[in-house]
Scaffold this motif. Sequence first.
Motif, PDB file in Angstrom:
ATOM      1  N   THR A   1      15.610  -9.456   8.588  1.00  0.00           N
ATOM      2  CA  THR A   1      14.570  -8.494   8.236  1.00  0.00           C
ATOM      3  C   THR A   1      14.803  -7.891   6.861  1.00  0.00           C
ATOM      4  O   THR A   1      13.878  -7.782   6.046  1.00  0.00           O
ATOM      5  CB  THR A   1      14.513  -7.374   9.299  1.00  0.00           C
ATOM      6  OG1 THR A   1      14.306  -7.958  10.585  1.00  0.00           O
ATOM      7  CG2 THR A   1      13.389  -6.411   8.996  1.00  0.00           C
TER       8      THR A   1
ATOM      9  N   ALA B   1       2.856  -7.820  14.919  1.00  0.00           N
ATOM     10  CA  ALA B   1       4.218  -7.828  15.460  1.00  0.00           C
ATOM     11  C   ALA B   1       4.256  -8.472  16.845  1.00  0.00           C
ATOM     12  O   ALA B   1       5.195  -9.204  17.170  1.00  0.00           O
ATOM     13  CB  ALA B   1       4.766  -6.400  15.525  1.00  0.00           C
TER      14      ALA B   1
ATOM     15  N   ILE C   1       4.307  -5.963   3.344  1.00  0.00           N
ATOM     16  CA  ILE C   1       4.643  -5.288   4.607  1.00  0.00           C
ATOM     17  C   ILE C   1       4.169  -6.133   5.787  1.00  0.00           C
ATOM     18  O   ILE C   1       4.857  -6.246   6.809  1.00  0.00           O
ATOM     19  CB  ILE C   1       4.016  -3.885   4.643  1.00  0.00           C
ATOM     20  CG1 ILE C   1       4.656  -2.989   3.572  1.00  0.00           C
ATOM     21  CG2 ILE C   1       4.163  -3.257   6.017  1.00  0.00           C
ATOM     22  CD1 ILE C   1       3.959  -1.654   3.393  1.00  0.00           C
TER      23      ILE C   1
ATOM     24  N   LEU D   1      -0.757  -3.853  12.022  1.00  0.00           N
ATOM     25  CA  LEU D   1       0.607  -4.356  12.172  1.00  0.00           C
ATOM     26  C   LEU D   1       1.049  -4.451  13.623  1.00  0.00           C
ATOM     27  O   LEU D   1       1.938  -5.248  13.946  1.00  0.00           O
ATOM     28  CB  LEU D   1       1.586  -3.463  11.395  1.00  0.00           C
ATOM     29  CG  LEU D   1       1.462  -3.488   9.872  1.00  0.00           C
ATOM     30  CD1 LEU D   1       2.522  -2.588   9.250  1.00  0.00           C
ATOM     31  CD2 LEU D   1       1.573  -4.897   9.324  1.00  0.00           C
TER      32      LEU D   1
ATOM     33  N   THR E   1       6.686  -7.514   8.571  1.00  0.00           N
ATOM     34  CA  THR E   1       6.470  -7.180   9.981  1.00  0.00           C
ATOM     35  C   THR E   1       6.473  -8.428  10.842  1.00  0.00           C
ATOM     36  O   THR E   1       7.058  -8.455  11.932  1.00  0.00           O
ATOM     37  CB  THR E   1       5.129  -6.436  10.147  1.00  0.00           C
ATOM     38  OG1 THR E   1       5.164  -5.237   9.374  1.00  0.00           O
ATOM     39  CG2 THR E   1       4.868  -6.096  11.608  1.00  0.00           C
TER      40      THR E   1
END
Length: 501
Positions: free
Chosen positions: A319, A27, A146, A23, A150
């Motif tokens: 988000t 990101a 997820i 991640l 992200t």
Amino acid sequence: MTSPELVAERADRRAWLGLVIVLGPVALVAMDGSVLYLAMPSITSAITPSTDQALWILDIYGFVVSSLLIAFGNLGDRYGRLKFLLTGAVVFGIGSAGAAFAPNPEILIACRALMGLGGATLLPAGLAIISNLFHDARQRSQAIGIFAATFAAGFAAGPVIGGLLLSRFEWGSVFLINLPVVVLFLAFAPVLLREVRTTNPGRVDALSVALSAVGILLAVYSIKTAAAEGFSPVQAVTGVVGVALLVWFVRRQFHLEHPLLDLRLFKDRVFTVAILTGLLTLVAWAAAGYLSGIYLQSVLGYSVLAAALLALPGAAVLTVVCIKTSVIAERIGTRSALIASHFFMGVGLLLLLATTTEHGVAAFIASTIVAGVGYGLSFSLVADTAVAAVPPERAGSAASLAETSNELGNALGISLLGSLAAVCFRLFGPDIAGTLNETLDKPGLSPAVVAEAEDAFLTGLHVAVGVASLLCLALGVLALRWVPKETKEEPAEAESLTAAP
């Protein structure tokens, strides 16, 4: 003696740690697509790029990522996803370090392109490795969710993080922040992650890679040059050559056994709506974010930190909606959620038309919140909708196209709508320089000239977001007609692939 349950627990823990380490680069790739929105005034003052150079600094990254995303995905299948992931992280880190200390616009553009080269390996490789880490369908679905959240959070947080850094450090800090994440990833990824490759990935057509990348760059260069300097024979020829290469690319795809882009998927209307949604979402989001950042700082006079804080409500809404989209879709249906995303985006963008040269903070915040609902829904639904619309054996191609549509949209938003705003500034501005920031940096300007420049920029902002809003609303109407209503008998696809935007 170790029990089977304990072995399973250790495997699960390692898989989740592997997800966490992946991640980080995910990101970064997302954040670097938007981190410069609030940084451009500082960069413009520091290294004085021209109008077209400023636009290239912003979107060369997205164009390189989008033009190579599918090709690198295929190469990763052939030679190993983990190798590509590690190589991409190194290239991304080198590009970040170079960008942080770039002494002029040309080197900054080159380093941003190098970052895009690395970023193009990270997205498809990261998603494939995550999918392979989790063998349980439910856990895999959670992990990919997820991953998507992200990516969306990175896009949303990019301007905020950039603004916070610039409030205390030089503009190069927005690139230096990448280096610790890259170093940590390179240290732990070989330990936590396993190699993933496909046994029969098919041949990567090098000519298709070249045609798509060069065609996109030439066509966009022509648009940027026309916006910054007006029409000319060289600019027109460049545009014609770029379009011709893209036409050649499209025609070639229909005759390849393993096409770089499986364009036959667009025969399905639902798939077409999903890809157009992914493209248009980022077109609107990127253009509005870039132009609004300049508006808040250069027109209203807010500091970069204040501008970053004003963007927080919209980023938070985006988000949260992205994370909660699965719950929303279960309650109102995927079709309704997808259609709603267009109308939230369209209405949110229209709110920016209430901005003036003296007041506009309330309109800006309201716009980011309303449009943020639409962005969040779209980011989470596009890939699922695209994949569900095609046969299972073509799910990989559908997911790759969904990723590419987002990356290309991010670049096109600044190139096309940013160029449209630049044209308006040239037509209605004081004709001192090509951009608002360049004009305001000139010494000895009278208040009348400053007011004229600000009014011209605001006109460009309104025209650009107005066009983006109309496109979103039009696609919403098209989705109403083309996306069929869901039947309650249809089971949810627990294992459908979800790709990040």
